[in-house]
Scaffold this active site. Sequence first.
Site, short mmCIF file in Angstrom:
data_model
loop_
_atom_site.label_atom_id
_atom_site.label_comp_id
_atom_site.label_asym_id
_atom_site.label_seq_id
_atom_site.Cartn_x
_atom_site.Cartn_y
_atom_site.Cartn_z
N ASP A 37 2.54 14.46 5.38
CA ASP A 37 3.41 15.09 4.39
C ASP A 37 2.69 15.13 3.05
O ASP A 37 1.61 14.55 2.91
CB ASP A 37 4.76 14.35 4.26
CG ASP A 37 4.56 12.87 4.02
OD1 ASP A 37 3.56 12.50 3.35
OD2 ASP A 37 5.39 12.07 4.48
N ASP A 39 2.78 14.64 -1.14
CA ASP A 39 3.44 14.10 -2.31
C ASP A 39 2.77 14.67 -3.55
O ASP A 39 1.56 14.84 -3.59
CB ASP A 39 3.30 12.56 -2.34
CG ASP A 39 3.97 11.91 -1.14
OD1 ASP A 39 5.13 12.23 -0.88
OD2 ASP A 39 3.31 11.10 -0.46
N ASP A 112 -0.14 1.18 -4.99
CA ASP A 112 -0.46 -0.05 -4.26
C ASP A 112 -1.94 -0.24 -3.95
O ASP A 112 -2.51 -1.29 -4.25
CB ASP A 112 0.41 -0.19 -2.99
CG ASP A 112 0.48 1.08 -2.14
OD1 ASP A 112 -0.23 2.05 -2.47
OD2 ASP A 112 1.25 1.08 -1.16
#
Length: 401
Positions: A37, A39, A112
């Site tokens: 997907d 982002d 992260d």
Amino acid sequence: MPAGAVQVVEALRDAGHEAWLVGGCVRDLLLGRVPKDFDVAASATPDEVKRALPRTRIIGRRFRIAHVRFRRELIEVSTFRRGNVEGDVSADGVVLSDNVYGTLPEDAFRRDFTVNALYYDPVEDVLLDYTGGLMDIERRELRCVGDPAARFREDPVRILRAVRFAAKLSLSLRADIAAAIGPLAELLTAIPPARLFDEFNKLFMQGNAAAAWSLMWQYDLPEILFPLSKDEDALAQAALENTDERISADKPVTPAFLLAAICWPEFQRRVAPAATAPNAADERLKAAHAVMDEQRLTIAFPRRLSHFVLDVWRLQSGLERRSRRNPKRLLEHPRFRAAYDFLALRSQIGETDPELTRWWTDLQVEHPVERRPLHEAPRGGGRRRVRRGPRRGRALAESAP
Ligand code: ATP
Ligand code: MG
């Protein structure tokens, strides 16, 4: 590059905002993989995204995120945010406010892992790297943005994300990550169970379950999340491998089957004392419910999944008594196929006689039953009658569970 993602970036730019592809899609493209997907990170707030792209839906509680749909593509647009500033973090390091908007570099440093903090402009073909992510992609190494212990304390789910990315992308965990996981792993028990259920699916339902699981054992993570110890891991491991194989063969899978395998040793442990009691069946049911109820305190498996587990477990006793007078009733049970697959796994690890599995295999050839695919099955594990198959001798493999 899918048209939708490029159009979103262009539309936001035209409206005067900064916008970049970010995260998994950039990482996967650089690793030569097909992103699942897309982002986008942007200077626009969700409301501004909606103004520039009317097809936007704003979602999310923890962060507000804009979802933009382009035919079958779904693009997630999140506003640049900064990480924790003083006062944002509680005494034990947990992030309190996550919704503080920030600049592009601040957005990079709150991410992260370095490989997840790369920004790409598909229009001008520019890559931005604030954290050294590109070098880590080349080295095939997962590195935290900042100090791993601090980042894991802020959000312990990052521990599971580290394992997932390492397993899925064949990246090695940098030594400082590996060293931080063990001492902090217990923090996972404080994560909201619904979030852990999402993470369970990402870890195990995307085709790399067995690799993720064996990496998890290096840090004893399964023991923290499930009532399972390393020496009773055989069935879980077989089920995870089976799930990976089914995914790569495009067969339907359900997290409930894994749940049934992972919690089976605990269920066995609980029923053992009452095995010969006159009310053994009741005791089994009680134990099964107790195991599922306790598991759901840590990971919020929806009820329909724990019902699946209860059915599969309950049917094992029926399958073990092959001389039952009316085995056809079992064959027609909506969960028969799952229970049979479960029995086959148990015999694969030496827990039951393979002859028993063969007996049920042969019986299915003699009495083919047409089954609906899982996703069409009645909800709540209903005991609706299943239509008998019109064609005899239909290949077993076709009768999907
Ligand atoms: P996947 O291939 O699973 O979609 P992804 O990296 O895109 O991987 P997402 O969960 O979609 O993972 O998150 C998108 C991006 O948001 C990540 O790449 C990362 O930069 C950031 N992110 C997500 N979760 C966290 C987190 N818990 N802490 C910090 N950054 C995060
Ligand atoms: Mg993603």
